[in-house]
Design an enzyme around this catalytic site. Structure first.
Site, mmCIF file in Angstrom:
data_model
loop_
_atom_site.group_PDB
_atom_site.id
_atom_site.type_symbol
_atom_site.label_atom_id
_atom_site.label_comp_id
_atom_site.label_asym_id
_atom_site.label_seq_id
_atom_site.Cartn_x
_atom_site.Cartn_y
_atom_site.Cartn_z
ATOM 1 C CG ASP A 504 4.109 5.770 7.239
ATOM 2 O OD1 ASP A 504 2.846 5.897 7.747
ATOM 3 O OD2 ASP A 504 4.332 5.191 6.395
ATOM 4 C CD GLU A 557 0.219 4.220 10.265
ATOM 5 O OE1 GLU A 557 -0.665 4.090 9.599
ATOM 6 O OE2 GLU A 557 1.405 4.224 9.773
#
Length: 835
Positions: A504, A557
Site C-alpha cells: 500500500d 500500489e
C-alpha cells in the site's frame, strides 16, 4: 537460623526429634510473620482494564498451588515413611522426619545498594548478574527479588533453605555449597505458594548468531528471535521474551502471570544490539503481556510487543503468547505455485475483500466455510484481503497497523486465519494480502517513540510525520527498522502461506516531497526528491521475498510514473535507479481515465474517446493490474454501477460493457466485493455488501444476479482463453482494429496468445444498435464465433447477438486486407474467437 543436616553417625532418634522440633519452630515463625506482614497480593492491578485477567490468573495460581500442595504432601508422606522405616532398624519408633533436610544459612549476602535501587526503579541492564544463584567465597549466594512475597525458600535436591527477608521484596541467603545446584523457588504470598524455577538461573535463550544477524539488520526470520517464544530452555518449559529497545534504561515484562507488575521480571540487555531478553519458566501460551520500558528520562511506558504474533481483541491492546498448532493441507497448492508461470504470464483475476464486513459477524473459520465456495463459483483466481494485520481502529480498514505480526483478533486466532488461507488454497484460490509498510499510527502503547525516543520513525520530524494521515513514517535508513519490515513481508508468506503482497501507498514512500509544500522537506544527497532509503528498502524486500518464497508475487500500489516499479532490481533505468523489483503494479491511470469516460453520457463520450485509448500508450511500461478497488466505491465516489449514466437499465448495461472491456484489456483484473452484483450503495465497513439484493424475494433480484452471472462467465472464458492473459506484458499480444471511432463510441482490438491465436474484443459504448458494423479482420482466420456478449438476456440485456458464424470477406477495412460485419448491441461488449 535453620539447623544443619544431621551429622553422619549421630543417633537417628535424637536427630529426627531435633529436626521435627526445628520444623515446628520454623512453622510457628512463618505463621507469626503471616499475621504481622502486609503483602503485595493486595496491590491493585496497574493496568485498569486487566482486573478480570488478574482474577483469572489468581484463580489459576490457586489451582496450580493446590496441585503443588498435593504433590508436596505426597512427597512429604513418602519421605516421612522412608525416614521412619530407617529409624526402626536402629532405634525405637520416633516422630516422622521432615520432608526435606534443612540447610543452614550462616550469612545473608544482601544485594548491593546501587543494584537494589536500579532493580527497584526498573533501570538495571543486567539483573542476572545480581539475582539468581552465584558462587561467592564461602558457598553459593542466592538472591531473589519478589515484591509482596512473605517468604522465599530455595529447594535444591534434598536441601531446603528459607532466605532472609532484606525488605523491599529482596530475599537473600548463602549456602555452603561447592557449586550452583539445580534449584527451585517456593515463593509464599498471602494466599498461595508458587513453586517455580528462578528466571535468573538461566543463560540467555537467544543465540549469538541471532544477535549478529539482528545487529547487521539481516535476520530474515526475525519473528523467531524477537517477541514471546514458548520453548524449552535448559530443561525447563516457559517463554522467552525479547524486545529491541536500544534507548531504554531498563525493560521489564508484565502480564497476567505476574498480575501486571513487572517489578520481579527485569530483562537483561544483550550487549550493544539493543536487545533485551528474559526467559520466564512456567509461563506459556495464552498469557497476556506487555513490556514496561523505562525511558531515558526515567519515566515509564507500557508497550505492546512489536513482534507479537497474537493480540487481544481491540480496543484491548495487550499481546498474547502464541504458538501455532495448525497442520497445513495445501502442499499440492504450494508445489503448483512454485512450479507455475509468473503472475504476469498467468490468468490472474482478483476479488478484493474486507474480511470483517464481507459477511459481518463471521469468524475466520466461518468465513472458510463460505468464502472459498463463493469465490470459486465466480471463477476468480485470487482473493485480495484488505489488511488483516492488527489495527486499533476498525474504520481505518486495517491500513493503520499496530500489530504487524498478528492477524486481527476480531475474527479469531492466528491459527484460525491459517485455516481460512488453507481452505482457500484447497479450493484452488490464491490469497493476496494488503501490506502496509508506509506508516504506522501514533498510539502510545504501540510503536511511536517506542523506547522513549524516535526508533521506528525517522528522527527528523519533517520525515517522520505523514502529512495526509496523521501517522508516522518508518525510518527506512535504519537497518533494524528495515529488517523489521523485510522480515514481516517474509513472515506472512512463510508462516501464513500468503501468495502475494499488495504493498500500500508506495508513492508516499518514494518521494520526500509527497504531499509536502516547499520548506517541508529536505532534498536527498543528490539534490533530488527521491527517498533513497525507501528505494533501498523496497528493493531489498522484493529481492528477499522472491528469493525465499517461490511463486509469490508482490504488487505495488504506486500512483505516479516512477520508472521501473516492476523492473528487476539489478537492471538500471534511465534515471540511474535499479528497478524496485515488484511483480505487478496497479494501473491507477487506466482506472481514473476509464471511469471518467464511463461517467459521461454517451452523447458526450466522443469528446473523451482518448481516455479509453491512452492507456495503450504506456500499457507495456510496467506489468499492470487494472484495479476497481475499495477506494473507488467509498466516501462519496458512489458504487461502480452508480457511476454509470442513464436509467437503471442503461446503468447496468454500461457496467456490463465496462467489465468486459476491462477483462479484455491488457493487464490483470481486480474487482471489489459487492460490485460483482451491481450494488447500488457505496460500500461501508459498518454493514458490508447488500446481499439482500440477491434474495429471490426481492423484485429486482434478477438484475443483480445477471451482473454476477456475467462476472462468472467473464472469468470462465478468461481462464480458458490464453490470448487474454498470456502476453499481457508483450506488445505483440495486442493490436488495435479501430481505436479512433469516436463518433461511434466503438473500440475494437485483437489479443493474441503465445501461439498467435487471437480474440477480437469490440465495445459499443453508445446506446444504439449498430447492425452490420464493418471491422477490419485478419485474413488468416476463416470464421469467427461469438464467445461472450454482455447484452444477453440472462445478464439483463436486450439479447442482441450474433448467433451465427461470422466469416470475413476480402473487402479491406481499417488497414487490413479482410473485414467482417457484426451486429453491435447497445452499451455492450462482444468477444469473438476463431470458430
Amino acid at each position: 537460623m535453620t539447623p544443619r543436616p544431621t551429622p553422619s553417625g549421630s543417633d537417628p532418634k535424637k536427630s529426627a526429634a531435633k529436626a521435627a522440633k526445628s520444623v515446628k519452630k520454623a512453622a510457628e515463625k512463618a505463621a507469626e510473620k503471616a499475621v504481622t506482614k502486609k503483602t503485595a497480593a493486595k496491590k491493585p492491578d496497574p493496568v485498569a482494564d486487566k482486573a478480570p485477567a488478574k482474577k483469572a490468573v489468581a484463580k489459576k495460581a490457586a489451582e496450580q498451588n493446590a496441585v503443588s500442595k498435593a504433590v508436596t504432601k505426597k512427597t512429604a508422606a513418602k519421605t516421612a515413611k522412608k525416614g521412619t522405616a530407617k529409624a526402626k532398624k536402629v532405634a525405637p519408633p520416633v516422630p516422622a522426619s521432615p520432608p526435606e533436610v534443612l540447610a543452614a544459612i550462616p550469612a545473608s549476602p544482601e544485594v548491593p545498594a546501587a543494584d537494589r535501587d536500579r532493580l527497584l526503579s526498573g533501570t538495571h541492564h543486567d539483573p542476572h548478574g545480581v539475582l539468581g544463584a552465584h558462587q561467592v567465597p564461602g558457598g553459593v549466594a542466592f538472591r531473589v527479588f519478589r515484591p509482596y512475597a512473605r517468604a522465599v525458600t530455595v529447594v535444591a535436591g534434598d536441601v531446603r533453605a528459607d532466605l532472609h527477608d532484606d525488605g523491599d521484596g529482596f530475599f537473600t541467603g548463602l549456602l555452603a555449597l561447592r557449586e550452583v545446584p539445580p534449584y527451585r523457588l517456593l515463593v509464599a504470598y498471602e494466599e498461595t505458594v508458587q513453586d517455580t524455577e528462578d528466571p535468573y538461573g538461566f543463560l540467555p535463550a537467544l543465540g549469538d548468531l541471532d544477535l549478529h544477524l539482528i545487529g547487521e539488520g539481516r535476520h530474515e526470520q526475525l519473528w523467531t528471535a524477537l517477541g514471546a517464544q514458548p520453548m524449552t530452555h535448559q530443561g525447563a518449559t516457559g517463554t522467552r521474551f525479547t524486545v529491541w529497545a536500544p534507548n531504554a534504561r531498563g525493560v521489564r515484562v508484565a502480564g497476567t502471570f505476574n498480575f501486571w507488575d513487572g517489578s520481579a521480571f527485569a530483562m537483561r540487555s544483550l550487549g550493544s544490539t539493543g536487545i533485551w531478553e528474559l526467559f520466564v519458566p512456567g509461563v506459556g501460551e495464552g498469557e497476556l503481556y506487555k513490556f514496561e520500558i523505562t525511558r531515558p528520562d526515567g519515566s515509564k511506558t507500557l508497550r505492546a510487543d512489536p513482534l507479537a504474533r497474537r493480540t487481544e481483541v481491540p480496543p484491548s491492546t495487550s499481546s498474547i503468547i502464541h504458538a501455532s498448532h495448525h497442520e497445513w493441507g495445501d502442499g499440492e497448492w504450494l508445489a503448483r505455485r512454485a512450479e507455475g508461470a509468473p503472475a504476469h504470464e498467468a490468468p490472474f483475476s482478483v476479488y478484493e475483500i474486507h474480511l470483517p464486513s464481507w459477511r459481518p459477524g463471521l469468524t475466520y473459520r466461518q468465513l472458510a466455510e463460505q468464502l472459498p465456495a463463493y469465490v470459486k463459483d465466480l471463477g476468480f483466481t485470487h482473493v485480495e484481503l484488505m489488511p488483516v494485520a492488527e489495527h486499533p481502529f476498525g474504520g481505518s480498514w486495517g491500513y493503520q497497523v499496530t500489530g504487524f505480526y498478528a492477524p486481527t483478533a476480531r475474527l479469531g486466532t492466528p491459527d484460525d486465519f491459517k485455516y481460512l488461507v488453507d481452505a482457500l488454497h484447497q479450493a484452488g484460490i490464491g490469497v493476496l494480502m494488503d501490506w502496509v509498510p508506509a506508516h504506522f499510527p501514533r498510539d502510545d502503547w504501540a510503536l511511536a517513540e517506542f523506547d522513549g525516543r524516535t526508533l521506528y520513525e525517522h528522527e527528523d520530524p519533517l520525515r517522520a510525520a505523514h502529512p495526509d494521515w496523521g501517522t508516522l513514517e518508518f525510518d527506512y535508513g535504519r537497518r533494524e527498522v528495515r529488517n523489521f519490515l523485510v522480515a514481516n513481508a517474509i513472515y506472512w508468506c512463510e508462516e501464513f502461506h500468503i501468495d502475494g503482497l499488495r504493498v500500500d501507498a508506495v508513492a508516499s514512500m518514494l518521494y520526500l516531497d509527497y504531499s509536502r509544500e516547499p520548506g517541508q522537506w529536505v532534498p536527498n544527497v543528490h539534490g533530488g526528491r527521491e527517498n533513497l532509503d525507501a528505494v533501498d528498502f523496497l528493493q531489498e524486500m522484493n529481492a528477499t521475498v522472491y528469493r525465499r518464497v517461490p511463486g509469490v508475487v508482490t504488487i505495488a500500489e504506486e500512483s505516479t510514473a516512477w520508472d521501473g516499479v516492476t523492473r528487476a532490481t539489478h537492471h538500471m533505468g534511465p534515471g540511474g535507479f535499479g528497478g524496485l523489483g515488484f511483480g505487478l503494479k496497479w494501473n491507477m491511470g487506466w482506472m481514473h481515465d476509464s471511469l471518467d469516460y464511463m461517467a459521461h453520457e454517451p452523447v458526450h463520450r466522443k469528446y473523451h474517446h482518448h481516455e479509453m485509448t491512452f492507456s495503450m500508450v504506456y500499457a507495456y511500461s510496467e506489468n499492470y493490474v487494472l484495479p476497481i478497488s475499495h477506494d473507488e466505491v467509498v466516501h462519496g465516489k458512489r458504487s461502480l454501477v452508480s457511476k454509470m449514466p442513464g436509467d437503471w437499465w442503461q446503468q447496468r448495461a454500461n457496467l456490463r460493457a465496462y467489465l468486459a472491456f476491462m477483462w479484455a484489456h491488457p493487464g490483470k483484473q481486480l474487482l471489489f466485493m459487492g460490485q460483482e452484483f451491481a450494488q447500488g450503495a457505496e460500500w461501508s465497513e459498518a454493514h458490508g455488501p447488500d446481499w439482500w439484493l440477491l434474495d429471490p424475494a426481492y423484485g429486482a433480484e434478477a438484475d443483480h444476479r445477471g451482473v454476477r452471472d456475467l462476472v462468472r462467465d467473464l472469468n470462465v472464458v478468461y481462464r480458458h482463453t490464453p490470448a487474454l492473459w498470456q502476453r499481457d506484458t508483450d506488445p505483440s499480444g495486442f493490436q488495435w482494429i479501430v481505436g479512433d471511432a469516436s463518433e461511434d463510441n466503438v473500440f475494437a482490438f485483437l489479443r493474441h496468445d503465445a501461439e498467435g491465436s487471437p480474440l477480437l474484443a469490440v465495445s459499443n459504448l453508445s446506446p444504439v444498435v449498430r447492425p452490420n458494423y464493418r471491422l477490419g479482420a485478419p485474413d488468416d482466420v476463416p470464421a469467427w464465433l461469438e464467445s461472450l456478449n454482455t447484452d444477453l438476456a440472462k445478464y439483463g440485456g436486450g439479447d442482441v447477438t450474433n448467433p451465427d458464424i461470422v466469416k470475413p470477406d476480402p473487402q479491406a477495412w481499417h488497414g487490413r486486407p479482410a473485414s467482417i460485419q457484426v451486429t453491435l448491441p447497445p452499451l455492450a461488449t462482444v468477444w469473438l474467437r476463431p470458430a
